[in-house]
Design a protein around this motif. Structure first.
Motif, short mmCIF file in Angstrom:
data_model
loop_
_atom_site.label_atom_id
_atom_site.label_comp_id
_atom_site.label_asym_id
_atom_site.label_seq_id
_atom_site.Cartn_x
_atom_site.Cartn_y
_atom_site.Cartn_z
N ALA A 210 1.01 -1.12 -0.02
CA ALA A 210 -0.06 -0.07 0.00
C ALA A 210 0.97 1.28 0.09
O ALA A 210 0.61 2.10 -0.83
CB ALA A 210 -0.95 -0.02 1.27
N PHE A 211 2.10 1.34 0.82
CA PHE A 211 2.74 2.33 0.96
C PHE A 211 3.53 2.93 -0.27
O PHE A 211 3.83 3.87 -0.91
CB PHE A 211 3.53 2.58 2.18
CG PHE A 211 2.45 2.55 3.51
CD1 PHE A 211 1.38 3.06 3.43
CD2 PHE A 211 3.05 1.71 4.58
CE1 PHE A 211 0.53 2.90 4.74
CE2 PHE A 211 2.27 1.62 5.75
CZ PHE A 211 1.07 2.05 5.72
N ARG A 212 4.02 1.64 -0.69
CA ARG A 212 4.94 1.76 -2.03
C ARG A 212 4.19 2.38 -3.27
O ARG A 212 4.52 3.21 -4.05
CB ARG A 212 5.55 0.46 -2.40
CG ARG A 212 7.01 0.18 -1.62
CD ARG A 212 7.30 -1.15 -1.93
NE ARG A 212 7.55 -1.31 -3.38
CZ ARG A 212 8.86 -1.34 -4.34
NH1 ARG A 212 9.58 -0.92 -3.43
NH2 ARG A 212 8.93 -1.66 -5.25
N ALA A 213 2.79 1.88 -3.16
CA ALA A 213 1.74 2.07 -4.32
C ALA A 213 1.49 3.58 -3.78
O ALA A 213 0.77 4.15 -4.79
CB ALA A 213 0.88 1.17 -4.42
N ARG A 214 1.68 4.17 -2.90
CA ARG A 214 1.34 5.64 -2.42
C ARG A 214 -0.07 5.52 -2.44
O ARG A 214 -0.61 6.77 -2.83
CB ARG A 214 1.87 6.55 -3.55
CG ARG A 214 3.65 6.51 -3.54
CD ARG A 214 4.17 7.79 -3.99
NE ARG A 214 5.56 7.55 -4.01
CZ ARG A 214 6.60 8.78 -4.58
NH1 ARG A 214 5.92 9.95 -5.03
NH2 ARG A 214 7.63 8.63 -4.49
N VAL A 215 -0.78 4.75 -1.71
CA VAL A 215 -2.15 4.88 -1.56
C VAL A 215 -2.17 5.71 -0.43
O VAL A 215 -1.69 5.29 0.62
CB VAL A 215 -2.74 3.32 -1.25
CG1 VAL A 215 -4.23 3.60 -1.19
CG2 VAL A 215 -2.38 2.42 -2.37
N ASN A 216 -3.11 6.70 -0.46
CA ASN A 216 -3.23 7.76 0.71
C ASN A 216 -4.52 7.87 1.11
O ASN A 216 -5.59 7.68 0.19
CB ASN A 216 -2.64 9.04 0.04
CG ASN A 216 -1.03 9.03 0.68
OD1 ASN A 216 -0.63 8.50 1.81
ND2 ASN A 216 -0.26 9.82 -0.14
N GLY A 217 -4.83 8.40 2.19
CA GLY A 217 -6.25 9.27 2.45
C GLY A 217 -7.15 8.25 2.45
O GLY A 217 -7.17 7.13 3.28
N VAL A 218 -8.50 8.63 1.99
CA VAL A 218 -9.63 7.78 1.95
C VAL A 218 -9.21 6.42 1.47
O VAL A 218 -9.75 5.51 2.00
CB VAL A 218 -10.71 8.72 1.03
CG1 VAL A 218 -12.15 7.74 1.25
CG2 VAL A 218 -10.94 9.85 1.67
#
Ligand SMILES: Nc1ncnc2c1ncn2[C@@H]1O[C@H](COP(=O)(O)OP(=O)(O)OP(=O)(O)O)[C@@H](O)[C@H]1O
Ligand SMILES: [Mg+2]
Lengths: 243, 357
Positions: free
Chosen positions: B139-147
């Motif tokens: 998730a963080f590598r794919a830069r999934v953020n926020g909502v």
């Protein structure tokens, strides 16, 4: 020797060519101003240099050997490319001093961050930089600073990183005339030791930089040379200066 | 920052007094079940602290933290099942009742080490930690953020709930794990064990708070605030944001796992309902109520809500959820910085740490 080489770079967003066959070389220690109308691609060029976005074509090299298209933002920062954003961004809920601490050159890994930077060096550097940008109170929350002071803090953070190449996007926005001139002086002082690329619309500021100027238009270099030379160029007058 | 230290000192002193007072009162003024109840609140408090660590300090609004808690709970539950031994309904010395019922003839491999208490302690942190690490790595590598990140954390816990409901998973299906007898040979219902679990919960909460404080007060904590408030700026300073998120996310999940492991022997059951999305949302409410980004506030919020819940379910069993909802709305409107923020607001210190979700 160049610190930065941009060759034949193009970048489109949804079919719109924001950068179109761009070529640019910055020499070591050079101070370079980039001007051009809104939407010319100046900020996009910085995004490409710092690995925020990747070019569709072309090559970007730092110090001739480092391929910037293979690095992310943190990677280019660690190589020695520092960037000041167009919209000043400091970490508002940290103090001025804490902002500087974050920027200070040093290891960037998680484990070393648990230990933190060497306190003595950090406080010496912090004091030196805050003095340079005339921010008196390191304990003040960055969010409480005026727009101009945030610009200064961000410049101090940029210097704290000890970058070899500084990319400075519209530093004078929100500054008084006196502050603008002081910024120009500071950048001129830094050149030589650092290589600097400055984007700015303020012509008095660009004149005060007294350096080579590149005019960008529609993602392409329209003219390059001393300010008097490019500002006499009819095409430049047509697309930018004349308006 | 000094504020955090003071609040922490006050809270830990209070916790210490509670930990000393409760054993003295146990069996006299205080019924046994009350010890267990407070122990349970302390587990919730630890869970809340773990969420505050990621939400308050790194801006990661997890709507799936109950997953880590419940995994820790299941790991401990498996050990407790093994301790039942031949005392189950089917008197099978090897297999827990539900496996006998399903006509299984041997333990699945992942139950293999569950008879060892030491391995269980290790897995209590390792299993939630591993899930968090794998989830976060992607998730963080794919830069999934926020909502979007919040939604996938919710999906994660929902998926786990569905999986654990299935009998074939080998975790007791919708009945979960229950009918525990003892731990380390001591009956769970004995006053001594209840007290021991309570004290262990208090110690775990204190340790959790101190670890969280150490992290958030370190240079790493500043980087996390940078990630929370100006992620892109932090990247351009040379910090690999995903590594920092992954670190704090994994630590937080481990902490939640410990909370779950201490919770199970005190409530005597764990079932897939614990993975329910609503549970994770409730944790967010605790933290918001107590004061996001204050650690102590998170612990306080959890305990206040849990206590209110106990009282209200006694008086008005049907109205509890509405009361919780109303509480949350009132706090959001009138105490945007939670209980701790409101207490501090009496003497304005640093400006509120405004944050975009
Ligand atoms: N991520 C993006 N997605 C879509 N379009 C983009 C993106 N980034 C830039 N553009 C477009 O590319 C063009 C160049 O933008 P850029 O910000 O580089 O201009 P600029 O020269 O910095 O202008 P200004 O002087 O206004 O800052 C604009 O038309 C902009 O809308
Ligand atoms: Mg721009």
């Amino acid at each position: 020797m160049s610190i930065l080489n941009i060759d034949n770079v193009s970048k489109s967003f949804d079919g719109f060519r924001a950068i179109n066959d761009l070529n640019l070389a910055i020499a070591k220690g050079e101070l370079r101003a980039i001007i051009g109308p809104n939407g010319a691609g100046k900020t996009t060029m910085m995004d490409l240099i710092t690995g925020k976005i990747r070019p569709d074509q072309g090559t970007l090299f730092f110090d001739t050997t480092h391929d910037l298209t293979r690095l992310d933002e943190a990677g280019t920062a660690r190589l020695g490319i520092g960037r000041k954003f167009q919209k000043p961004t400091v970490i508002e809920s940290l103090t001025v001093g804490e902002n500087i601490d974050l920027a200070l050159a040093g290891p960037r890994g998680v484990w070393s961050a648990l230990r933190g930077p060497d306190r003595a060096t950090a406080s010496r550097e912090r004091a030196r930089l805050l003095d340079l940008v005339r921010l008196a109170d390191p304990g003040r929350l960055a969010g409480e600073l005026s727009h101009g002071q945030k610009q200064w803090l961000e410049i101090a953070m940029l210097l704290a990183q000890e970058p070899r190449l500084l990319l400075v996007d519209e530093p004078a926005a929100g500054m008084t005339d006196a502050e603008t001139m002081r910024t120009a002086d500071l950048l001129r002082d830094l050149a030589g030791e650092h290589s600097i690329v400055v984007v700015e619309h303020d012509m008095d500021f660009v004149r005060a930089l007294n350096c080579r100027v590149t005019v960008l238009h529609q993602g392409h270099v329209l003219a390059e040379g001393p300010l008097d030379h490019v500002s006499a160029n009819p095409e430049v007058i047509d697309v930018y200066l004349g308006r | 920052m000094r504020q955090i230290n003071r609040n922490m000192a006050v809270f830990l002193s209070g916790l210490f007094v509670l930990t000393v007072a409760i054993p003295l009162m146990q069996g006299q003024v205080l019924p046994d079940y009350a010890v267990q109840l407070v122990g349970k609140y302390l587990c919730y408090a630890l869970l809340a602290v773990s969420l505050d660590l990621v939400w308050g300090y790194a801006g990661i609004l997890s709507l799936g933290h109950a997953a880590f808690f419940t995994l820790g709970a299941y790991v401990m539950g498996m050990h407790l099942m093994r301790e039942i031994g031949a005392r189950g309904v089917y008197a099978n010395p090897e297999l827990p009742d539900f496996m006998v019922f399903l006509n299984w003839d041997s333990l699945p491999w992942f139950w293999g080490a569950s008879d060892s208490f030491a391995v269980t302690l290790l897995l209590v942190v390792a299993v939630p930690g591993a899930l968090a690490f794998i989830f976060g790595w992607f998730a963080f590598r794919a830069r999934v953020n926020g909502v979007y990140l919040s939604i996938i954390t919710q999906a994660m816990t929902y998926a786990l709930m569905l999986a654990f409901f299935r009998n074939e998973m080998g975790f007791g299906g919708n009945n979960g794990l229950t009918d525990f007898k003892d731990l380390l040979g001591i009956p769970l219902s004995s006053p001594g064990m209840r007290l021991g679990l309570f004290i262990a919960s208090a110690l775990a909460l204190a340790a959790g708070l101190l670890i969280a404080r150490a992290i958030t007060q370190s240079h790493l904590g500043r980087v996390l605030v940078g990630v929370r408030d100006a992620e892109s700026r932090t990247r351009f300073l040379g910090y690999r944001v995903e590594e920092y998120k992954l670190f704090v996310w994994t630590v937080s999940a481990m902490m939640a796992g410990v909370a779950g492991a201490l919770y199970v022997p005190q409530v005597g059951i764990v079932n897939p309902g614990e993975f329910a999305p609503a549970n994770s949302i409730e944790i967010v409410i605790w933290v918001a109520l107590g004061g996001r980004g204050t650690l102590v506030g998170a612990a306080l919020g959890a305990m206040v809500v849990a206590l209110t819940k106990t009282l209200l379910t006694g008086w008005l069993p049907d109205a509890w959820l509405y009361a919780l909802g109303a509480l949350f709305i009132l706090v959001t409107l009138y105490l945007p910085r939670g209980i701790v923020g409101a207490l501090e607001g009496l003497k304005p210190a640093r400006k509120p740490q405004e944050v975009a979700a």
